[in-house]
Design a protein around this motif. Structure first.
Motif, PDB file in Angstrom:
ATOM      1  N   MET A 174       0.834  -1.205   0.000  1.00 56.94           N
ATOM      2  CA  MET A 174       0.000   0.000   0.000  1.00 56.94           C
ATOM      3  C   MET A 174       0.867   1.254   0.000  1.00 56.94           C
ATOM      4  SD  MET A 174      -3.170  -1.165   2.342  1.00 56.94           S
ATOM      5  CE  MET A 174      -4.476  -0.179   1.644  1.00 56.94           C
ATOM      6  N   ALA A 175       1.949   1.223   0.739  1.00 58.46           N
ATOM      7  CA  ALA A 175       2.862   2.371   0.745  1.00 58.46           C
ATOM      8  C   ALA A 175       3.463   2.567  -0.646  1.00 58.46           C
ATOM      9  CB  ALA A 175       3.964   2.168   1.787  1.00 58.46           C
ATOM     10  N   ALA A 176       3.784   1.475  -1.315  1.00 54.50           N
ATOM     11  CA  ALA A 176       4.420   1.559  -2.634  1.00 54.50           C
ATOM     12  C   ALA A 176       3.460   2.047  -3.718  1.00 54.50           C
ATOM     13  CB  ALA A 176       4.998   0.200  -3.024  1.00 54.50           C
ATOM     14  N   ILE A 177       2.174   1.758  -3.580  1.00 53.70           N
ATOM     15  CA  ILE A 177       1.221   2.117  -4.639  1.00 53.70           C
ATOM     16  C   ILE A 177       0.422   3.376  -4.317  1.00 53.70           C
ATOM     17  CG2 ILE A 177       1.020  -0.282  -5.416  1.00 53.70           C
ATOM     18  CD1 ILE A 177      -1.771  -0.334  -4.064  1.00 53.70           C
ATOM     19  N   ALA A 178       0.717   4.011  -3.196  1.00 55.46           N
ATOM     20  CA  ALA A 178      -0.035   5.213  -2.821  1.00 55.46           C
ATOM     21  C   ALA A 178       0.084   6.262  -3.933  1.00 55.46           C
ATOM     22  CB  ALA A 178       0.488   5.772  -1.508  1.00 55.46           C
ATOM     23  N   PRO A 179      -1.038   6.847  -4.296  1.00 53.38           N
ATOM     24  CA  PRO A 179      -1.006   7.847  -5.372  1.00 53.38           C
ATOM     25  C   PRO A 179      -0.382   9.158  -4.903  1.00 53.38           C
ATOM     26  CG  PRO A 179      -3.219   7.675  -4.461  1.00 53.38           C
ATOM     27  CD  PRO A 179      -2.396   6.610  -3.792  1.00 53.38           C
ATOM     28  N   PRO A 180      -0.052  10.042  -5.834  1.00 56.52           N
ATOM     29  CA  PRO A 180       0.479  11.352  -5.454  1.00 56.52           C
ATOM     30  C   PRO A 180      -0.501  12.069  -4.509  1.00 56.52           C
ATOM     31  CG  PRO A 180       0.677  11.018  -7.818  1.00 56.52           C
ATOM     32  CD  PRO A 180      -0.144   9.877  -7.291  1.00 56.52           C
ATOM     33  N   GLY A 181       0.048  12.725  -3.530  1.00 51.46           N
ATOM     34  CA  GLY A 181      -0.775  13.416  -2.550  1.00 51.46           C
ATOM     35  C   GLY A 181      -1.100  12.581  -1.327  1.00 51.46           C
ATOM     36  N   VAL A 182      -0.813  11.283  -1.399  1.00 54.89           N
ATOM     37  CA  VAL A 182      -1.041  10.396  -0.248  1.00 54.89           C
ATOM     38  C   VAL A 182       0.320  10.023   0.316  1.00 54.89           C
ATOM     39  CG1 VAL A 182      -1.972   8.201   0.551  1.00 54.89           C
ATOM     40  CG2 VAL A 182      -3.200   9.517  -1.194  1.00 54.89           C
ATOM     41  N   VAL A 183       0.572  10.482   1.516  1.00 55.62           N
ATOM     42  CA  VAL A 183       1.839  10.203   2.190  1.00 55.62           C
ATOM     43  C   VAL A 183       1.577   9.100   3.209  1.00 55.62           C
ATOM     44  CG1 VAL A 183       3.664  11.151   3.641  1.00 55.62           C
ATOM     45  CG2 VAL A 183       2.590  12.580   1.883  1.00 55.62           C
ATOM     46  N   THR A 184       2.258   7.986   3.028  1.00 55.16           N
ATOM     47  CA  THR A 184       2.070   6.856   3.940  1.00 55.16           C
ATOM     48  C   THR A 184       3.305   6.678   4.810  1.00 55.16           C
ATOM     49  OG1 THR A 184       2.941   5.278   2.336  1.00 55.16           O
ATOM     50  CG2 THR A 184       0.552   5.621   2.332  1.00 55.16           C
ATOM     51  N   THR A 185       3.055   6.248   6.021  1.00 57.33           N
ATOM     52  CA  THR A 185       4.127   5.882   6.929  1.00 57.33           C
ATOM     53  C   THR A 185       3.791   4.509   7.487  1.00 57.33           C
ATOM     54  OG1 THR A 185       4.485   8.176   7.575  1.00 57.33           O
ATOM     55  CG2 THR A 185       5.359   6.483   9.052  1.00 57.33           C
ATOM     56  N   VAL A 186       4.683   3.550   7.276  1.00 57.34           N
ATOM     57  CA  VAL A 186       4.495   2.223   7.864  1.00 57.34           C
ATOM     58  C   VAL A 186       5.099   2.273   9.263  1.00 57.34           C
ATOM     59  CG1 VAL A 186       5.008  -0.243   7.674  1.00 57.34           C
ATOM     60  CG2 VAL A 186       4.544   1.099   5.604  1.00 57.34           C
ATOM     61  N   TYR A 187       4.265   2.078  10.264  1.00 59.21           N
ATOM     62  CA  TYR A 187       4.726   2.129  11.646  1.00 59.21           C
ATOM     63  C   TYR A 187       5.587   0.901  11.920  1.00 59.21           C
ATOM     64  CZ  TYR A 187       4.771   2.174  16.697  1.00 59.21           C
ATOM     65  OH  TYR A 187       5.183   2.171  18.004  1.00 59.21           O
ATOM     66  N   ALA A 188       6.800   1.127  12.387  1.00 60.37           N
ATOM     67  CA  ALA A 188       7.748   0.034  12.617  1.00 60.37           C
ATOM     68  C   ALA A 188       8.129  -0.116  14.084  1.00 60.37           C
ATOM     69  CB  ALA A 188       9.003   0.263  11.777  1.00 60.37           C
ATOM     70  N   GLY A 189       7.374   0.503  14.989  1.00 61.94           N
ATOM     71  CA  GLY A 189       7.759   0.503  16.392  1.00 61.94           C
ATOM     72  C   GLY A 189       7.048  -0.502  17.276  1.00 61.94           C
ATOM     73  N   LEU A 190       6.287  -1.419  16.688  1.00 62.16           N
ATOM     74  CA  LEU A 190       5.521  -2.382  17.494  1.00 62.16           C
ATOM     75  C   LEU A 190       6.409  -3.137  18.476  1.00 62.16           C
ATOM     76  CD1 LEU A 190       2.684  -3.633  17.913  1.00 62.16           C
ATOM     77  CD2 LEU A 190       3.303  -5.322  16.173  1.00 62.16           C
ATOM     78  N   ARG A 191       7.559  -3.565  18.018  1.00 58.74           N
ATOM     79  CA  ARG A 191       8.476  -4.357  18.840  1.00 58.74           C
ATOM     80  C   ARG A 191       9.064  -3.551  19.996  1.00 58.74           C
ATOM     81  NH1 ARG A 191      10.653  -9.036  17.556  1.00 58.74           N
ATOM     82  NH2 ARG A 191      10.109  -8.857  15.369  1.00 58.74           N
ATOM     83  N   THR A 192       9.135  -2.234  19.872  1.00 59.31           N
ATOM     84  CA  THR A 192       9.812  -1.422  20.878  1.00 59.31           C
ATOM     85  C   THR A 192       8.882  -0.869  21.959  1.00 59.31           C
ATOM     86  OG1 THR A 192       9.589   0.615  19.593  1.00 59.31           O
ATOM     87  CG2 THR A 192      11.569  -0.725  19.210  1.00 59.31           C
ATOM     88  N   LEU A 193       7.570  -1.036  21.774  1.00 60.73           N
ATOM     89  CA  LEU A 193       6.639  -0.516  22.773  1.00 60.73           C
ATOM     90  C   LEU A 193       6.746  -1.305  24.074  1.00 60.73           C
ATOM     91  CD1 LEU A 193       3.397   0.032  20.660  1.00 60.73           C
ATOM     92  CD2 LEU A 193       4.762   1.798  21.799  1.00 60.73           C
ATOM     93  N   PRO A 194       6.807  -0.614  25.210  1.00 60.05           N
ATOM     94  CA  PRO A 194       6.782  -1.337  26.482  1.00 60.05           C
ATOM     95  C   PRO A 194       5.378  -1.883  26.718  1.00 60.05           C
ATOM     96  CG  PRO A 194       6.627   1.006  26.878  1.00 60.05           C
ATOM     97  CD  PRO A 194       6.843   0.826  25.390  1.00 60.05           C
TER      98      PRO A 194
END
Length: 184
Positions: A26-46
């Protein structure tokens, strides 16, 4: 051109998970104007402890909440473990109670190819998101079986029909955000 910021949150810690493939695609195919951020912090949450939900917050919790506050919508994809949400993912949701997703548009892609389709996990997610008073965008909530054979070594889904359906989910969230902006 308007910009729409989507936070993509996966519920699996496993490298190469189907949920990760969905969100990365989904991040790779997001159209112009759509800024995606894949959250990568699941492992670091206490682990969530209400006594720790005060300033100064653990850096991983502060980062999660900052990402949520700087997003227009959240899209989830998570597996089901033992008939429920994975523990680490539920922990993430616990950290958002009271500060994080209030009235935020949300959707999800259920990528399970099992016969049950991870229905218990998604029923639970719907219940929790309702408790958090999010705005569930029904047109952005889909069950889309994604066989492991449909994505390549780069972790991206190659099947054109699945990619098209993922693009429709992104579009549904963007349309919803645009409508909300016009109302405000």
């Amino acid at each position: 051109m308007d910009t729409y910021r989507l936070l993509l949150v996966g519920g699996s810690l496993r490298a190469g998970s189907v949920s990760s493939a969905v969100l990365d695609t989904m991040a790779a195919i997001a159209p112009p104007g759509v800024v995606t951020t894949v959250y990568a912090g699941l492992r670091t949450l206490p682990w969530f402890d209400p006594d720790d939900d005060r300033l100064p917050l653990h850096p991983a919790v502060a980062d999660l909440r900052d990402r949520l506050h700087n997003s227009d919508a959240v899209l989830f994809s998570t597996p089901e473990y033992a008939g429920a949400l994975p523990g680490a993912f539920k922990n993430l949701l616990d950290w958002t109670v009271g500060d994080g997703m209030y009235e935020m548009p949300v959707g999800w892609v259920n990528a399970s190819s099992s016969h049950a389709g991870a229905q218990f996990a998604y029923d639970s997610l719907r219940r929790i998101l309702g408790y958090l008073n999010t705005e569930i965008v029904e047109t952005a909530c889909v069950q889309l079986p994604v066989p492991r054979t449909s994505y390549g070594p780069d972790g991206l889904i190659t099947d054109p029909q699945i990619r098209a359906r993922l693009a429709e989910v992104l579009a549904a969230l963007v349309v919803h955000i645009a409508l909300v902006r016009r109302r405000d």
